[in-house]
Design an enzyme around this catalytic site. Structure first.
Site: not given
Ligand SMILES: Cc1ncc(COP(=O)(O)O)c(C=O)c1O
Length: 429
Positions: A18, A146, A276
């Protein structure tokens, strides 16, 4: 390389998330990290408020996790998962099945959160195809969500502030209900779910699944919504033969004050995405966990298999460190630790509310958010935090923290104090 050479090459050749490739925001060079402290090459130490985007729940360089990884590397770092299996993957799958809500039993391991969401959405489409409902191929979600940056994920991120507007003409067009307005601690207002109810009633014949971040909307606005919303969304999914996908990638493993945020509403999704914090922030790994009904239905009709197989699926290093991280978490009194962090953030961030520039302060579990009335100057503010000895990375109107669970009371106070004083200094500029 000296730090100067390293920074120069980084600036000229590396994409950071970003930010512009030709005029990027400044970066700091990390030499090492230990516990809750990130050490820069110039010798400064920063108390980490971000847990490296929700993932480092036990702190950096944890002796148990480092040892497990070293031992596993000496035995088996990687092997393909097609036609082969191994103990780290099986043990991790067993732990995930045991700790996720009752009914989630089939584990698909993949490389990142976004991929786990892609997998979940593909599963939902294939489930309905196999069940004889091939028209059910679309998705319903809520605004301000998101779910990641790959294509399926982008199509269910908030269409306006989801950072993906330029792709809108080629993304599949899905259904977006109004964002939930009733906050976690508000009294429930039945009107809150009326737009969602209307959309699912009108379009259920085309909807394969609802996808939601349970209770906490993360990167789409750091909002905490009412558990009744999730409860009723589950009921509506059942009523209209729509699957529920819970994206617990950010919220999983205690962050919201429950092991999984779905537990705030006593809801069991049909498919859950985890990532995560799964490996304690040591490696990239994600899991999509489905109910037996989803797996059995997909397998009952041609092509009888689920068509997805990432090269690093079930990577033994990632699985072994994830298993060790989960054992550390489950053996600890993590819910008490998270309550202590919650109280500390409530006390520590409350003074921000008095600032003219602040719109809201909200805390849930080990997540603290200060929402400003105007977007922050990220470069200036990040630098101000570094000068105060903390690592906080704001975006848009949000200054937020989700510290590692092992942070001491003193460090938590320093972190909140730094946020209050940086925002105060910024408010008089
Ligand atoms: C709720 C949610 N879903 C999916 C993702 C995507 O995960 P990644 O960054 O490991 O691809 C994130 C990442 O911030 C997230 O917060």
């Amino acid at each position: 390389m000296t730090s100067e050479e390293l920074l120069k090459y980084d600036r000229e050749h590396l994409w950071h998330p970003y930010t512009s490739i030709v005029n990027p925001l400044p970066v700091n060079v990390v030499e090492s990290a230990d516990g809750v402290r990130i050490r820069l090459t110039d010798g400064r130490e920063l108390i980490d408020g971000m847990a490296s985007w929700w993932s480092v729940i036990h702190g950096y360089n944890h002796p148990v996790l480092t040892k497990v990884l070293q031992d596993q590397a000496a035995r088996l770092s990687h092997v393909m998962f097609g036609g082969l299996t191994h103990e780290p993957a099986v043990r991790l799958a067993k732990t995930l099945v045991d700790i996720t809500p009752e009914g989630l039993e089939l584990v698909f391991l993949s490389d990142s959160g976004s991929v786990s969401v892609e997998v979940a959405m593909n599963m939902a489409i294939q489930y309905h195809y196999a069940a004889g409902n091939p028209r059910k191929q679309r998705f319903l979600t809520v605004r301000s969500g998101y779910h990641g940056d790959t294509f399926h994920c982008m199509s269910v991120c908030d269409p306006v502030n989801g950072m993906h507007q330029i792709f809108s003409s080629i993304l599949p067009q899905y259904y977006f209900a109004d964002k939930p307005e009733c906050a976690f601690t508000d009294s429930w207002d039945q009107d809150d779910i009326s737009s969602f109810t209307k959309l699912i009633a009108q379009h259920h014949k085309e909807i394969a699944a609802v996808i939601l971040e349970p209770i906490v909307q993360g990167a789409g606005g750091m909002r905490f919504y009412h558990p009744e919303y999730l409860r009723q969304a589950r009921e509506l999914c059942d009523q209209y033969d729509v699957l529920l996908i819970a994206d617990e990638i950010a919220t999983g493993f205690g962050r919201s004050g429950k092991l999984f945020a779905c537990e705030h509403a006593d809801v069991v999704p049909d498919i859950m995405c985890l990532g995560k914090a799964l490996t304690g922030g040591y490696m990239t790994l994600a899991a999509t966990i489905a109910s037996k009904k989803v797996g059995a239905t997909i397998s009952a009709a041609a092509p009888h298999v689920f068509m997805h197989g990432p090269t690093f699926m079930g990577n033994p290093l990632a699985c072994s460190v994830a298993q060790a991280s989960l054992e550390l978490l489950l053996e600890s009194d993590y819910l008490t630790k998270i309550q202590v962090i919650e109280k500390s953030l409530q006390r520590g961030l409350a003074p921000c509310l008095a600032l003219e520039t602040v719109a809201d302060v909200r805390i849930l579990g080990a997540i603290g958010v200060v929402e400003l009335k105007e977007p922050v100057n990220m470069e200036r503010m990040q630098q101000a935090f570094v000068e105060k000895g903390v690592w906080v990375r704001p975006f848009g109107c949000l200054v937020y923290v989700m510290p590692p669970y092992c942070m001491s009371s003193e460090d938590l106070q320093t972190l909140s104090g730094a946020i209050c004083s940086v925002l105060e200094e910024d408010s008089v500029r």
